[in-house]
Motif scaffolding. Structure first.
Motif, PDB file in Angstrom:
ATOM      1  N   LEU A  56       0.755  -1.211   0.014  1.00  0.00           N
ATOM      2  CA  LEU A  56      -0.062  -0.073   0.007  1.00  0.00           C
ATOM      3  C   LEU A  56       0.984   1.093  -0.125  1.00  0.00           C
ATOM      4  O   LEU A  56       0.510   2.171  -0.657  1.00  0.00           O
ATOM      5  CB  LEU A  56      -0.893   0.040   1.191  1.00  0.00           C
ATOM      6  N   VAL A  57       1.834   1.241   0.860  1.00  0.00           N
ATOM      7  CA  VAL A  57       2.801   2.358   0.858  1.00  0.00           C
ATOM      8  C   VAL A  57       3.412   2.630  -0.473  1.00  0.00           C
ATOM      9  O   VAL A  57       3.504   3.920  -1.003  1.00  0.00           O
ATOM     10  CB  VAL A  57       3.838   2.174   1.911  1.00  0.00           C
ATOM     11  N   GLN A  58       3.902   1.610  -1.229  1.00  0.00           N
ATOM     12  CA  GLN A  58       4.666   1.604  -2.453  1.00  0.00           C
ATOM     13  C   GLN A  58       3.735   2.265  -3.299  1.00  0.00           C
ATOM     14  O   GLN A  58       4.155   3.046  -4.358  1.00  0.00           O
ATOM     15  CB  GLN A  58       5.178   0.376  -2.730  1.00  0.00           C
ATOM     16  N   VAL A  59       2.313   1.948  -3.471  1.00  0.00           N
ATOM     17  CA  VAL A  59       1.496   2.248  -4.563  1.00  0.00           C
ATOM     18  C   VAL A  59       0.897   3.717  -4.527  1.00  0.00           C
ATOM     19  O   VAL A  59       0.171   4.225  -5.388  1.00  0.00           O
ATOM     20  CB  VAL A  59       0.433   1.164  -4.596  1.00  0.00           C
ATOM     21  N   THR A  60       0.963   4.262  -3.150  1.00  0.00           N
ATOM     22  CA  THR A  60       0.342   5.368  -2.911  1.00  0.00           C
ATOM     23  C   THR A  60       0.666   6.496  -3.747  1.00  0.00           C
ATOM     24  O   THR A  60      -0.013   7.254  -4.407  1.00  0.00           O
ATOM     25  CB  THR A  60       0.512   5.896  -1.333  1.00  0.00           C
ATOM     26  N   PRO A  61       1.975   6.693  -4.067  1.00  0.00           N
ATOM     27  CA  PRO A  61       2.389   8.036  -5.126  1.00  0.00           C
ATOM     28  C   PRO A  61       1.782   7.772  -6.392  1.00  0.00           C
ATOM     29  O   PRO A  61       1.229   8.410  -7.023  1.00  0.00           O
ATOM     30  CB  PRO A  61       3.897   7.915  -5.403  1.00  0.00           C
ATOM     31  N   ILE A  62       1.724   6.509  -6.864  1.00  0.00           N
ATOM     32  CA  ILE A  62       1.159   6.038  -8.424  1.00  0.00           C
ATOM     33  C   ILE A  62      -0.452   6.287  -8.272  1.00  0.00           C
ATOM     34  O   ILE A  62      -0.924   6.955  -9.127  1.00  0.00           O
ATOM     35  CB  ILE A  62       1.659   4.888  -8.778  1.00  0.00           C
ATOM     36  N   VAL A  63      -1.137   6.084  -7.016  1.00  0.00           N
ATOM     37  CA  VAL A  63      -2.549   6.269  -6.928  1.00  0.00           C
ATOM     38  C   VAL A  63      -2.735   7.847  -7.014  1.00  0.00           C
ATOM     39  O   VAL A  63      -3.588   8.289  -7.980  1.00  0.00           O
ATOM     40  CB  VAL A  63      -3.133   5.608  -5.569  1.00  0.00           C
ATOM     41  N   ILE A  64      -2.046   8.490  -6.245  1.00  0.00           N
ATOM     42  CA  ILE A  64      -2.408  10.176  -6.157  1.00  0.00           C
ATOM     43  C   ILE A  64      -1.904  10.688  -7.534  1.00  0.00           C
ATOM     44  O   ILE A  64      -2.989  11.490  -8.113  1.00  0.00           O
ATOM     45  CB  ILE A  64      -1.380  10.797  -5.115  1.00  0.00           C
ATOM     46  N   VAL A  65      -0.828  10.268  -8.518  1.00  0.00           N
ATOM     47  CA  VAL A  65      -0.616  10.797  -9.515  1.00  0.00           C
ATOM     48  C   VAL A  65      -1.722  10.383 -10.493  1.00  0.00           C
ATOM     49  O   VAL A  65      -2.208  11.313 -11.425  1.00  0.00           O
ATOM     50  CB  VAL A  65       0.753  10.461  -9.921  1.00  0.00           C
ATOM     51  N   SER A  66      -2.211   8.973 -10.411  1.00  0.00           N
ATOM     52  CA  SER A  66      -3.171   8.608 -11.379  1.00  0.00           C
ATOM     53  C   SER A  66      -4.401   9.152 -11.126  1.00  0.00           C
ATOM     54  O   SER A  66      -5.261   9.368 -12.236  1.00  0.00           O
ATOM     55  CB  SER A  66      -3.373   6.951 -11.068  1.00  0.00           C
ATOM     56  N   LEU A 251      10.702   9.386 -11.658  1.00  0.00           N
ATOM     57  CA  LEU A 251      11.015   8.601 -13.244  1.00  0.00           C
ATOM     58  C   LEU A 251       9.881   7.774 -13.615  1.00  0.00           C
ATOM     59  O   LEU A 251       9.993   6.630 -12.871  1.00  0.00           O
ATOM     60  CB  LEU A 251      12.526   8.264 -13.231  1.00  0.00           C
ATOM     61  N   PHE A 252       9.548   7.818 -14.783  1.00  0.00           N
ATOM     62  CA  PHE A 252       8.615   6.906 -15.418  1.00  0.00           C
ATOM     63  C   PHE A 252       7.392   6.640 -14.714  1.00  0.00           C
ATOM     64  O   PHE A 252       6.464   5.878 -15.175  1.00  0.00           O
ATOM     65  CB  PHE A 252       9.330   5.535 -15.725  1.00  0.00           C
ATOM     66  N   ILE A 253       6.963   7.606 -13.912  1.00  0.00           N
ATOM     67  CA  ILE A 253       5.817   7.283 -12.949  1.00  0.00           C
ATOM     68  C   ILE A 253       4.602   7.737 -13.883  1.00  0.00           C
ATOM     69  O   ILE A 253       3.336   7.349 -13.696  1.00  0.00           O
ATOM     70  CB  ILE A 253       5.599   8.116 -11.791  1.00  0.00           C
ATOM     71  N   GLU A 254       4.782   8.627 -15.003  1.00  0.00           N
ATOM     72  CA  GLU A 254       3.687   8.786 -15.883  1.00  0.00           C
ATOM     73  C   GLU A 254       3.218   7.749 -16.511  1.00  0.00           C
ATOM     74  O   GLU A 254       2.109   7.448 -16.881  1.00  0.00           O
ATOM     75  CB  GLU A 254       4.271  10.053 -16.783  1.00  0.00           C
ATOM     76  N   LEU A 255       4.357   6.794 -16.979  1.00  0.00           N
ATOM     77  CA  LEU A 255       3.682   5.658 -17.668  1.00  0.00           C
ATOM     78  C   LEU A 255       2.962   4.585 -16.637  1.00  0.00           C
ATOM     79  O   LEU A 255       1.964   4.176 -17.100  1.00  0.00           O
ATOM     80  CB  LEU A 255       5.211   4.896 -17.980  1.00  0.00           C
ATOM     81  N   SER A 256       3.350   4.535 -15.487  1.00  0.00           N
ATOM     82  CA  SER A 256       2.559   3.774 -14.430  1.00  0.00           C
ATOM     83  C   SER A 256       1.134   4.523 -14.365  1.00  0.00           C
ATOM     84  O   SER A 256       0.264   3.822 -14.224  1.00  0.00           O
ATOM     85  CB  SER A 256       3.438   3.789 -13.138  1.00  0.00           C
ATOM     86  N   ALA A 257       1.235   5.852 -14.155  1.00  0.00           N
ATOM     87  CA  ALA A 257      -0.113   6.561 -13.876  1.00  0.00           C
ATOM     88  C   ALA A 257      -0.970   6.078 -15.377  1.00  0.00           C
ATOM     89  O   ALA A 257      -2.287   5.905 -15.092  1.00  0.00           O
ATOM     90  CB  ALA A 257       0.027   8.017 -13.782  1.00  0.00           C
ATOM     91  N   ILE A 258      -0.557   6.368 -16.536  1.00  0.00           N
ATOM     92  CA  ILE A 258      -1.399   6.236 -17.500  1.00  0.00           C
ATOM     93  C   ILE A 258      -1.940   4.690 -17.753  1.00  0.00           C
ATOM     94  O   ILE A 258      -3.147   4.639 -17.862  1.00  0.00           O
ATOM     95  CB  ILE A 258      -0.556   6.633 -18.946  1.00  0.00           C
ATOM     96  N   THR A 259      -0.677   3.883 -17.405  1.00  0.00           N
ATOM     97  CA  THR A 259      -1.447   2.410 -17.235  1.00  0.00           C
ATOM     98  C   THR A 259      -2.223   2.147 -16.153  1.00  0.00           C
ATOM     99  O   THR A 259      -3.664   1.575 -16.699  1.00  0.00           O
ATOM    100  CB  THR A 259      -0.261   1.793 -16.920  1.00  0.00           C
TER     101      THR A 259
END
Length: 329
Positions: A56-66, A251-259
């Motif tokens: 949950l902690v690791q995915v939090t930044p991706i969730v917020i950006v997404s 780095l590359f979090i934009e790709l994770s968010a788009i995904t």
């Protein structure tokens, strides 16, 4: 015989759009459930509380950006600058930390909103294509962040460290923040005039302009929100790491968010925003990466599997033609 064949073909034609609709609505939930079941059965210690906390902690930044990315994609746009905005937020945080962790956070978030406004202005008022405008910001903002803080800087701010590591009732604060932001974005999309305007503009921008909707203002606001959320994600990631590293953060979090957004069922063609499914999409990608790592598979496998999932999601969320929408009739 011909009549039976015709009837069978007719049933298939009717079922096909129903299957696509089901995949769009519930496919990501089914995938997460299947992956959870696999891990429960075959991954040692998967049910440990510490493992769930880590995921949950690791995915939090991706969730917020997404969440911000979902709004942008809902307008038929894209924001490639979110990773660089995270890096800028990390740089601003450590630069202004001497004034206190809260002022530093506020400055960082304002900086992200300003970068979002720059991208939104280029898209809404200048007419630059979103991918071009935000690509320019991706490069320029990352460069600015590296100029401000050219190397990793550790800090010892108790307040900021607590933000990244403290818990409430056993739940990390940053996870609670992500959950609260999800609820807010969900409410905005479903229950506010602004949310309906975002969806309408993504569905048909020309018709929205003709009907008198404030298209340019809405587009600007969407990119500001995306920049603001990316900056907040950058501050939280910095707080968790207890160090500011603009060179590599985001780095590359934009790709994770788009995904996450696409896998969650929000089409790249706009006109629809699926907030909860976006969060589930981020969780799916995190679980997938963690599962492959725990089973000693190289990262290259994760990348290849993610590529297949993205292609499948884009195919499933594409706009259906008249034949598919009406069952071929």
């Amino acid at each position: 015989m011909a009549e039976l064949t015709s009837r069978g073909s007719g049933r298939v034609a009717v079922l096909k759009p129903q299957v696509f609709a089901w995949v769009q609505d519930y496919g990501v939930y089914a995938a997460v459930l299947a992956l959870l079941l696999f891990n429960v059965l075959f991954t040692p210690h998967f049910l440990d509380a510490s493992n769930f906390r880590t995921q949950l902690v690791q995915v939090t930044p991706i969730v917020i950006v997404s969440l911000g990315m979902a709004l942008v994609i809902g307008t038929q746009g894209i924001d490639l600058s979110v990773g660089s905005v995270m890096a800028l937020a990390a740089a601003l945080t450590v630069l202004y930390l001497g004034y206190g962790w809260l002022p530093a956070l506020i400055v960082a978030v304002i900086g992200g909103a300003v970068m979002g406004a720059a991208g939104g202005a280029l898209v809404a008022y200048v007419g630059v294509q979103p991918i071009v405008a935000t690509l320019a910001l991706l490069v320029g903002v990352r460069g600015l962040a590296n100029v401000l803080v050219p190397q990793l800087v550790e800090f010892r701010s108790p307040g900021l460290i607590a933000l990244g590591s403290s818990s409430v009732a056993g739940i990390p604060v940053i996870v609670l923040i992500a959950a609260a932001l999800t609820v807010i974005v969900l409410f905005v999309v479903r229950r506010t005039t602004f949310g309906r305007q975002v969806v309408a503009i993504g569905g048909n921008r020309s018709a929205s302009e003709l009907s008198g909707l404030p298209v340019k203002r809405v587009l600007l606001t969407v990119y500001v929100i995306s920049g603001l959320l990316a900056a907040l994600a950058g501050v939280l990631a910095t707080a968790r790491l207890q160090a500011s590293d603009p060179t590599s953060l985001g780095l590359f979090i934009e790709l994770s968010a788009i995904t996450a957004v696409v896998v969650g069922g929000t089409p790249l063609t706009g006109g629809r925003i699926r907030v909860l499914s976006t969060v589930m999409g981020a969780l799916l990608m995190q679980l997938l990466a963690a599962t492959l790592i725990k089973h000693n598979l190289p990262q290259s496998w994760t990348q290849m599997v993610q590529a297949v999932i993205i292609l499948a999601a884009v195919y499933a969320t594409r706009k259906r033609g008249p034949d598919e929408r009406h069952g071929g009739q």
